[in-house]
Structures are given as C-alpha cells and as structure tokens.
Design an enzyme around this catalytic site. Structure first.
Site, PDB file in Angstrom:
ATOM      1  N   GLY A   1       0.832  -1.195   0.000  1.00  0.00           N
ATOM      2  CA  GLY A   1       0.000   0.000   0.000  1.00  0.00           C
ATOM      3  C   GLY A   1       0.867   1.244   0.000  1.00  0.00           C
ATOM      4  O   GLY A   1       2.025   1.206   0.430  1.00  0.00           O
TER       5      GLY A   1
ATOM      6  N   GLN B   1       2.926  10.073   1.039  1.00  0.00           N
ATOM      7  CA  GLN B   1       4.218   9.399   1.132  1.00  0.00           C
ATOM      8  C   GLN B   1       5.127   9.725  -0.051  1.00  0.00           C
ATOM      9  O   GLN B   1       6.328   9.520   0.020  1.00  0.00           O
ATOM     10  CB  GLN B   1       4.032   7.887   1.237  1.00  0.00           C
ATOM     11  CG  GLN B   1       3.404   7.456   2.549  1.00  0.00           C
ATOM     12  CD  GLN B   1       3.234   5.958   2.586  1.00  0.00           C
ATOM     13  OE1 GLN B   1       2.227   5.422   2.122  1.00  0.00           O
ATOM     14  NE2 GLN B   1       4.233   5.274   3.124  1.00  0.00           N
TER      15      GLN B   1
ATOM     16  N   CYS C   1       5.798   0.145   7.261  1.00  0.00           N
ATOM     17  CA  CYS C   1       5.438   1.295   6.438  1.00  0.00           C
ATOM     18  C   CYS C   1       6.626   1.668   5.565  1.00  0.00           C
ATOM     19  O   CYS C   1       7.758   1.679   6.042  1.00  0.00           O
ATOM     20  CB  CYS C   1       5.062   2.466   7.347  1.00  0.00           C
ATOM     21  SG  CYS C   1       4.568   3.952   6.462  1.00  0.00           S
ATOM     22  N   LEU C   2       6.356   1.962   4.294  1.00  0.00           N
ATOM     23  CA  LEU C   2       7.440   2.333   3.389  1.00  0.00           C
ATOM     24  C   LEU C   2       8.104   3.644   3.806  1.00  0.00           C
ATOM     25  O   LEU C   2       9.250   3.890   3.440  1.00  0.00           O
ATOM     26  CB  LEU C   2       6.909   2.433   1.949  1.00  0.00           C
ATOM     27  CG  LEU C   2       6.404   1.110   1.356  1.00  0.00           C
ATOM     28  CD1 LEU C   2       5.809   1.341  -0.032  1.00  0.00           C
ATOM     29  CD2 LEU C   2       7.505   0.070   1.315  1.00  0.00           C
TER      30      LEU C   2
ATOM     31  N   HIS D   1      -4.652   1.491   7.326  1.00  0.00           N
ATOM     32  CA  HIS D   1      -3.298   2.056   7.457  1.00  0.00           C
ATOM     33  C   HIS D   1      -3.113   3.188   6.442  1.00  0.00           C
ATOM     34  O   HIS D   1      -2.619   4.268   6.784  1.00  0.00           O
ATOM     35  CB  HIS D   1      -2.273   0.929   7.227  1.00  0.00           C
ATOM     36  CG  HIS D   1      -0.851   1.361   7.211  1.00  0.00           C
ATOM     37  ND1 HIS D   1       0.041   1.001   8.196  1.00  0.00           N
ATOM     38  CD2 HIS D   1      -0.142   2.089   6.317  1.00  0.00           C
ATOM     39  CE1 HIS D   1       1.230   1.512   7.904  1.00  0.00           C
ATOM     40  NE2 HIS D   1       1.146   2.172   6.774  1.00  0.00           N
ATOM     41  N   GLU D   2      -3.525   2.947   5.193  1.00  0.00           N
ATOM     42  CA  GLU D   2      -3.340   3.957   4.146  1.00  0.00           C
ATOM     43  C   GLU D   2      -4.261   5.161   4.346  1.00  0.00           C
ATOM     44  O   GLU D   2      -3.838   6.303   4.141  1.00  0.00           O
ATOM     45  CB  GLU D   2      -3.537   3.344   2.757  1.00  0.00           C
ATOM     46  CG  GLU D   2      -2.560   2.229   2.403  1.00  0.00           C
ATOM     47  CD  GLU D   2      -1.094   2.572   2.632  1.00  0.00           C
ATOM     48  OE1 GLU D   2      -0.710   3.756   2.500  1.00  0.00           O
ATOM     49  OE2 GLU D   2      -0.323   1.652   2.957  1.00  0.00           O
TER      50      GLU D   2
END
Length: 171
Positions: free
Chosen positions: A46, A51, A93-94, A135-136
């Site tokens: 995601g 981000q 998380c990225l 989350h997103e």
C-alpha cells in the site's frame, strides 16, 4: 510510469491532513500509476499520496502476494463502517523502513471511494486488505502506524529514522 521517491519519517508532509481530490484528471491517473509503480518497486502492499509528497486523498494498494496482482487506486476513500471485532497485525510502512510493530484495528471495514473513471465504489474489506486500507487512510489524516504505539517505542523508531535520513543524506 515513474517511480517516485518515498518520504521518510519524520517529515512534516507525512503529518498533514490531505485535501480531497476534486475531479479525476489525467494528472490524478498518472499519480495513481506512479504510486502503484513505486509501491511494487519498494516493495510494499500500500502507498498513500502524502508518502510521495502529494497532500491529496489518494491511496493505492495490492495485498495479493502470490498469483494475479489486484492493484487498486482509491480516490477520497472513507471508512463508512467498521466491525467491533478487532485484529492485531504486525504493520510496517514504506516511510518507516525496516520497523514493524503490532497494531490493533477493526477486523473488517466497509469503504467507499471514487475510482479512476469517476465512479463511486464500495467494498467490504477483511484480513490483510482491511488492515492495509485502514493504514493507508490513516496516512491521509496525517497519522502513522507508530502513532498507535507507546511514546517510548515511537520515540525509539523516530530516532532510528532520523539517523537513517542523515546516513542517506551523506551518500
């Protein structure tokens, strides 16, 4: 399609509440394509527009790990129902690379969004998909998964990310 750089926490843009997307334009579609490309490249399941430095309410996700991919782009997503049953997933998380923690969230959610053709969609998400979409959407509200952790653990992860950013800046 272009891979875009992913912002690393702490970055003030990750804590901003995002603006709704007004209309589905070529730019919005291109952003969604770039975000999917960036997500797959990372690799992740995601990614939210903030981000990649865009404070708009757009997320992409694909929770299929094996088999035929199922890429999704959700414009202005909103949770319209969540279950009372909770589930715990170890989230990452990225924007917070290599850091993971257990987060408790509703096990199921009903989400409404606009797709890239401008049609309103609604879907019931369970399992990893439910965790991912929550989350997103949190990203769109300036919230990170570490905000669910205790202050000590959150501070420790933030310090690691500050160090990582310093190291990357020197490279």
């Amino acid at each position: 399609m272009t891979t875009r750089p992913i912002l690393i926490h702490p970055d003030p843009r990750l804590k901003k509440v995002c603006d709704p997307v007004g209309e589905i334009t070529t730019e919005v579609r291109r952003l969604a394509e770039d975000m999917l490309e960036t997500m797959y490249e990372a690799p992740g399941i995601g990614l939210a527009a903030p981000q990649v430095g865009v404070t708009k309410r757009l997320i992409v996700m694909d929770c299929i790990k094996e088999g035929e991919p199922e890429p999704m782009a959700l414009v202005n997503p909103e949770i319209i129902w969540s279950s009372e049953d909770l589930t715990v997933y170890e989230e990452g998380c990225l924007s917070i690379p290599d850091q993971y923690a257990e987060v408790k969230r509703p096990a199921e959610v009903q989400v409404r969004w606009t797709d890239l053709e401008g049609a309103v969609q609604e879907r019931h998400f369970t399992g990893l998909w439910a965790t991912c979409v929550q989350h997103e959407i949190d990203h769109l509200d300036g919230r990170l998964f570490i905000d669910y952790l205790g202050p000590l653990k959150r501070q420790m992860i933030t310090r690691k990310m500050e160090k990582l950013k310093r190291e990357r800046a020197r490279e």
